[in-house]
Design a protein around this motif. Structure first.
Motif, PDB file in Angstrom:
ATOM      1  N   ASN A  19      16.133 -14.317  33.173  1.00 57.90           N
ATOM      2  CA  ASN A  19      15.268 -13.758  32.133  1.00 57.90           C
ATOM      3  C   ASN A  19      13.819 -13.632  32.585  1.00 57.90           C
ATOM      4  N   CYS A  20      13.567 -13.968  33.840  1.00 61.78           N
ATOM      5  CA  CYS A  20      12.215 -13.902  34.417  1.00 61.78           C
ATOM      6  C   CYS A  20      11.223 -14.672  33.543  1.00 61.78           C
ATOM      7  N   GLU A  21      11.561 -15.934  33.255  1.00 63.64           N
ATOM      8  CA  GLU A  21      10.716 -16.806  32.455  1.00 63.64           C
ATOM      9  C   GLU A  21      10.615 -18.185  33.109  1.00 63.64           C
ATOM     10  N   MET A  22       9.595 -18.908  32.728  1.00 62.08           N
ATOM     11  CA  MET A  22       9.403 -20.272  33.199  1.00 62.08           C
ATOM     12  C   MET A  22       9.321 -21.194  31.991  1.00 62.08           C
ATOM     13  N   HIS A  23       9.993 -22.348  32.079  1.00 58.16           N
ATOM     14  CA  HIS A  23       9.939 -23.346  31.013  1.00 58.16           C
ATOM     15  C   HIS A  23       9.181 -24.575  31.509  1.00 58.16           C
ATOM     16  N   LEU A  24       8.386 -25.153  30.624  1.00 52.45           N
ATOM     17  CA  LEU A  24       7.761 -26.438  30.872  1.00 52.45           C
ATOM     18  C   LEU A  24       8.458 -27.479  30.029  1.00 52.45           C
ATOM     19  N   LEU A  25       8.886 -28.561  30.685  1.00 54.46           N
ATOM     20  CA  LEU A  25       9.569 -29.644  29.985  1.00 54.46           C
ATOM     21  C   LEU A  25       8.803 -30.942  30.212  1.00 54.46           C
ATOM     22  N   ARG A  26       8.437 -31.577  29.110  1.00 55.42           N
ATOM     23  CA  ARG A  26       7.801 -32.886  29.251  1.00 55.42           C
ATOM     24  C   ARG A  26       8.803 -33.834  29.894  1.00 55.42           C
ATOM     25  N   THR A  27       8.349 -34.574  30.887  1.00 54.40           N
ATOM     26  CA  THR A  27       9.283 -35.402  31.647  1.00 54.40           C
ATOM     27  C   THR A  27       8.681 -36.760  31.967  1.00 54.40           C
ATOM     28  N   THR A  28       9.552 -37.732  32.187  1.00 53.08           N
ATOM     29  CA  THR A  28       9.123 -39.057  32.660  1.00 53.08           C
ATOM     30  C   THR A  28       9.593 -39.299  34.091  1.00 53.08           C
ATOM     31  N   ARG A  29      10.171 -38.278  34.714  1.00 54.23           N
ATOM     32  CA  ARG A  29      10.764 -38.456  36.034  1.00 54.23           C
ATOM     33  C   ARG A  29       9.744 -38.872  37.090  1.00 54.23           C
ATOM     34  N   LEU A  30       8.539 -38.287  37.070  1.00 58.61           N
ATOM     35  CA  LEU A  30       7.537 -38.657  38.071  1.00 58.61           C
ATOM     36  C   LEU A  30       7.123 -40.113  37.915  1.00 58.61           C
ATOM     37  N   LYS A  31       7.042 -40.587  36.683  1.00 53.86           N
ATOM     38  CA  LYS A  31       6.714 -41.990  36.448  1.00 53.86           C
ATOM     39  C   LYS A  31       7.821 -42.880  36.992  1.00 53.86           C
ATOM     40  N   GLU A  32       9.047 -42.456  36.785  1.00 55.58           N
ATOM     41  CA  GLU A  32      10.174 -43.238  37.294  1.00 55.58           C
ATOM     42  C   GLU A  32      10.147 -43.300  38.818  1.00 55.58           C
ATOM     43  N   ILE A  33       9.817 -42.174  39.453  1.00 54.51           N
ATOM     44  CA  ILE A  33       9.713 -42.162  40.926  1.00 54.51           C
ATOM     45  C   ILE A  33       8.601 -43.092  41.374  1.00 54.51           C
ATOM     46  N   HIS A  34       7.463 -43.031  40.664  1.00 55.94           N
ATOM     47  CA  HIS A  34       6.321 -43.880  41.032  1.00 55.94           C
ATOM     48  C   HIS A  34       6.659 -45.354  40.849  1.00 55.94           C
ATOM     49  N   ASP A  35       7.351 -45.680  39.761  1.00 55.38           N
ATOM     50  CA  ASP A  35       7.688 -47.077  39.489  1.00 55.38           C
ATOM     51  C   ASP A  35       8.642 -47.651  40.531  1.00 55.38           C
ATOM     52  N   LYS A  36       9.470 -46.782  41.104  1.00 59.27           N
ATOM     53  CA  LYS A  36      10.395 -47.258  42.143  1.00 59.27           C
ATOM     54  C   LYS A  36       9.645 -47.633  43.413  1.00 59.27           C
TER      55      LYS A  36
END
Length: 627
Positions: free
Chosen positions: A610-627
């Protein structure tokens, strides 16, 4: 028989009464303004008294006044909204710009309703549903191409199509952005957008590594479609909207004048196919230039339907107005900068200038004095050697815009004749709005002792002073008789008062369109459809909707990860030359991308189909940092 003449409307923003008047005097055919509440710009509200005063002034030129009532509405506010609408109708507002379908369920006076850009009209089907519901004008999504505009207009031939032509761009489809609310608690759909799209972000890969730091990846340039108005007319647009209800009067004057001149040129070349929606000739003391007013750089966005070249839509460097590049810095000593000019333009006393500092941040400072190849700043600033200096506040230009010598006048034709066998005179007036008035004065008409009486009477009749009229043709059939100047002056004054009464009595309002007897709404609505009250839900259920998810502002708050908060036709990969559909450049960025900022992190999801971009609020980067 349907008329082949198309009416063109230039729709201008106004944060207050004075700005609205400035827009009208520079060529606006309609203005939109916020009322006391529910106007989608919390900082741009106005009293009922000021809106009533604006209606009275605007209607004299046939200029429409539209009031924004385009926030979502809570159940506890429905009665207040109903009362506001009744008051708007009473004071003469021409139409309301609305988002919430609760208004379609209310028992309201027959005021015209326009579907706001927050209704997110992207498709012919959505436009057809809104037209069937009773909207008389539809604001289409900014993202549409000319082809898409044509398809939408063809689907609703009896409804006016309104499209933005200038000003700030939301990166998300308007009305479908929850990013501000989920990160700050401030809802864009309640007029409290925190503008997180203008913030600086780090672009991060799936492992948490920074690819590019502190850039404004979601900050779009400003729209400018000054060169595309004819194409938009051909596509079916009739109302051309300028964004900027928080902009000052100088900005509004300049931009409105530029677009008004462009539309006038189109009308003049149309051999009668087009007319402007209002009356009156505009005069002002400057040559408009949209580049001289606040902008973030310009883009025509997706209008041409072509895949954009990298760097065409966003401005990663700053969300501020950079301005015109004028000089580079050779050396700095305290408040003094020695500069090398790039072209013939020079800085002047009082100019505002900008520059990028050593950290790449855009900064600003004012010039106290400019002499030869030196400028003396109002305060010390860490301006790097070699930095380019931009002028983003032209003191001379701003002084010109601040003068209030502009005017808008209606052409007034006059006819003076004798009546009753030379026992009196009558003055007939007719203006370009089509209004007419006639008054008479009974007095004996005796031959004059000298010639030139007609020229003397003309001079008296032409004295229209501070009225909104300028003299057109003056036909004098009285002959060489004497009429005292005081008699003519009183006659002219009475005739103008009568003409004003005729204008008010004959002003035409657009009333609310009757809804179609049956039409269908979508079977399922999600939180992105912004249903926030029982009345809106009842409207949708009456027309076939079965499942309604409540708007995020009234639903239970969620702390879940990967919640979609934006959908945008703008694509960061495409903007950076890494479109996944391109053979060249796709691999210059990792497939998994995130935006990181102190307010929170977002995962980017690329919907290439559909030639669109979605932004999704995420906690994944925090999880990577916490590891």
């Amino acid at each position: 028989m349907k008329s082949d003449i198309k009416t063109l409307e230039l729709l201008a923003p106004a944060k207050d009464y004075d700005t609205a008047v400035a827009a009208i005097r520079h060529g606006a055919d309609a203005v939109y303004i916020g009322g006391p509440a529910f106007g989608a710009r919390a900082a741009a509200g106005n009293s009922m008294a000021d809106i009533a005063r604006l209606c009275d002034y605007a209607h004299r030129f046939g200029v429409k006044v539209y009031v924004t009532l385009n926030t979502i509405i809570y159940d506890s506010e429905l009665a207040e909204v109903r009362a506001l609408v009744s008051e708007y109708y009473r004071i003469g507002v021409d139409a309301l710009i609305v988002q919430d379908m609760a208004l379609m369920q209310m028992a309201l006076p027959p005021i015209a309703l326009h579907a706001s850009t927050q209704c997110d009209t992207r498709t012919p089907a959505k436009a057809a549903m809104l037209a069937a519901a009773g909207f008389s004008q539809i604001v289409v999504a900014r993202e549409l191409s000319l082809t898409e505009l044509r398809d939408v207009a063809a689907a609703v031939p009896s409804v006016a199509i309104e499209a933005f032509v200038h000003g700030a761009l939301c990166v998300c489809y308007s009305g479908d952005c929850q990013a501000s609310y989920v990160t700050t608690g401030r809802s864009a759909n309640r007029g409290e957008c925190a503008q997180i799209c203008r913030l600086a972000y780090d672009l991060v890969d799936g492992a948490g590594r920074v690819i590019s730091a502190s850039r404004h990846f979601l900050s779009l340039k400003d729209m400018c479609r000054l060169d595309h108005l004819q194409a938009m007319i051909d596509a079916g647009v009739s109302s051309f909207k300028i964004e900027g209800r928080l902009k000052d009067a100088g900005y509004v004057k300049n931009v409105v004048a530029a677009y008004s001149q462009a539309l006038d040129n189109i009308v003049a070349a149309s051999a009668g196919r087009y007319v402007r929606a209002s009356s009156g000739r505009v005069a002002h003391n400057f040559e408009p230039d949209v580049a001289k007013s606040f902008n973030r750089g310009f883009t025509d966005y997706f209008l041409t339907g072509q895949r954009r070249r990298p760097g065409a839509i966003a401005n990663f460097a700053t969300p501020k107005w950079v301005g015109e590049g004028v000089a580079t810095v050779l050396r700095r000593a305290g408040k003094r900068l020695e500069v090398k000019y790039i072209g013939s333009r020079r800085f002047a006393n009082g100019d505002g200038i900008g520059y990028f500092d050593a950290q790449g941040r855009f900064c600003g400072v004012r010039i106290n004095r400019a002499e030869a190849d030196s400028v003396f700043l109002a305060q010390e600033a860490e301006v790097p050697k070699g930095a380019k200096l931009y002028r983003n506040a032209d003191k001379e230009w701003l002084d010109t815009l601040s003068r209030r010598d502009e005017e808008r006048k209606l052409r007034l034709d006059m006819e003076l004749r004798a009546i009753g066998g030379d026992r009196g005179i009558a003055l007939r007036l007719s203006d370009e709005r089509g209004c007419k008035a006639e008054v008479a004065e009974w007095l004996p008409l005796t031959p004059a002792d000298s010639a030139g009486q007609e020229q003397q009477r003309r001079r008296v009749l032409e004295r229209l002073g501070n009225t909104i009229y300028c003299a057109g043709t003056i036909e004098d059939y009285v002959g060489n008789v004497f009429v005292a100047a005081s008699v003519l002056t009183a006659l002219r004054r009475r005739a103008l008062e009568s003409l004003e009464r005729a204008s008010r009595a004959t002003y035409t309002y657009d009333y609310r369109r009757a809804p179609s007897p049956d039409f269908a709404t979508p079977q399922t609505l999600t939180r992105h459809d912004n249903v926030a009250n029982a009345a809106a839900a009842a409207f949708y259920r009456k027309h076939g909707t079965r499942v309604i998810e409540r708007a995020i502002e009234v639903a239970q708050p969620t702390t879940a990860s990967d919640v979609r908060v934006m959908t945008t036709r703008y694509c960061l990969r495409r903007e950076m030359g890494a479109c996944l559909l391109d053979k060249v450049g796709a691999d210059t960025l990792p497939r998994e991308l995130y935006l990181r900022a102190p307010i929170g992190d977002f995962r980017l999801d690329f919907d290439c189909r559909n030639c669109e971009m979605h932004l999704l609020r995420t906690t994944r980067l925090k999880e990577i940092h916490d590891k």
